[in-house]
Enzyme design. Sequence first.
Site, short mmCIF file in Angstrom:
data_model
loop_
_atom_site.label_atom_id
_atom_site.label_comp_id
_atom_site.label_asym_id
_atom_site.label_seq_id
_atom_site.Cartn_x
_atom_site.Cartn_y
_atom_site.Cartn_z
N GLY A 46 0.84 -1.19 0.00
CA GLY A 46 0.00 0.00 0.00
C GLY A 46 0.87 1.24 0.00
N GLN A 51 2.66 10.04 1.99
CA GLN A 51 4.03 9.51 2.14
C GLN A 51 4.96 10.03 1.04
OE1 GLN A 51 2.24 5.38 2.61
NE2 GLN A 51 4.16 5.13 3.73
N HIS A 133 -4.48 1.40 7.67
CA HIS A 133 -3.12 1.95 7.78
C HIS A 133 -2.95 3.14 6.82
CE1 HIS A 133 1.42 1.24 8.13
NE2 HIS A 133 1.33 2.00 7.05
O1 K1U Z 1 1.83 2.45 3.99
C1 K1U Z 1 2.89 1.86 3.83
O2 K1U Z 1 3.91 2.32 4.31
C2 K1U Z 1 2.93 0.54 3.10
C3 K1U Z 1 2.89 -0.66 4.02
C4 K1U Z 1 1.46 -1.15 4.13
C5 K1U Z 1 1.17 -2.16 5.20
C6 K1U Z 1 1.84 -3.36 5.28
C7 K1U Z 1 1.53 -4.28 6.26
C8 K1U Z 1 0.54 -4.00 7.14
C9 K1U Z 1 -0.10 -2.80 7.06
C10 K1U Z 1 0.21 -1.89 6.08
C11 K1U Z 1 3.79 -1.74 3.42
O3 K1U Z 1 3.56 -2.19 2.36
S1 K1U Z 1 5.14 -2.28 4.35
C12 K1U Z 1 5.90 -3.52 3.30
C13 K1U Z 1 5.19 -4.84 3.36
O4 K1U Z 1 4.52 -5.15 4.31
C14 K1U Z 1 5.27 -5.79 2.21
C15 K1U Z 1 6.15 -5.60 1.18
C16 K1U Z 1 6.20 -6.50 0.12
C17 K1U Z 1 5.39 -7.59 0.09
C18 K1U Z 1 4.51 -7.80 1.13
C19 K1U Z 1 4.46 -6.91 2.20
ZN ZN Z 2 2.74 3.33 6.16
#
Ligand code: K1U
Ligand code: ZN
Length: 169
Positions: A46, A51, A133
């Site tokens: 996401g 951001q 989130h």
């Molecule tokens: O908002 C953001 O910073 C993105 C965030 C979203 C999120 C992840 C997990 C739980 C809640 C919200 C991320 O994408 S962090 C990276 C991550 O979790 C991920 C990256 C690649 C593949 C799968 C997951």
């Molecule tokens: Zn975030």
Amino acid sequence: MAILPILEYPDPRLHRIAAPVATVDESVKTLIGDLADTMYAAPGVGLAATQCDVHQRVIVIDVSDTRDQLLALVNPVILRADGEQLFEEGCLSVPGVYEEVKRAEHVLVEALDREGQRFTLEASGLLAVCIQHEMDHLMGKVFVEHLSPLKRNRAVQKLRKRRRERADA
Ligand code: K1U
Ligand code: ZN
């Protein structure tokens, strides 16, 4: 399309409240494309416009394994939230920090899509967590602000250590 720089906590610009989008015009469509490119490149599941220092109510999400199910939500509003789940979250603005946060288990969200069409979406599990989130980001809230002061301090120390290591490398 472009990959945009992602602000890192505790940048004060992450605390700005995003403004609603008046019309889904070409500039908003370009923003959605750029956010998607940035999210896929990071990689993340996401990304909120906040951001990337763009303070408009736009988020993109893709929780699919195949990374080809892009969801764009413009002016998202949660109509209903119920249940509870604990989920270990990460954040592209807080790299390297993963902590459990309590969120609603199910949400019903209404938003405009890439074409400016209104839709509703029922979500649970990771998708529901991700929607909450990213909508927090639009309100200037970063996930570490859900943690106890002790855990938040620990996260900030971890972030500082990571930055020192990156600078020394
Ligand atoms: O908002 C953001 O910073 C993105 C965030 C979203 C999120 C992840 C997990 C739980 C809640 C919200 C991320 O994408 S962090 C990276 C991550 O979790 C991920 C990256 C690649 C593949 C799968 C997951
Ligand atoms: Zn975030």
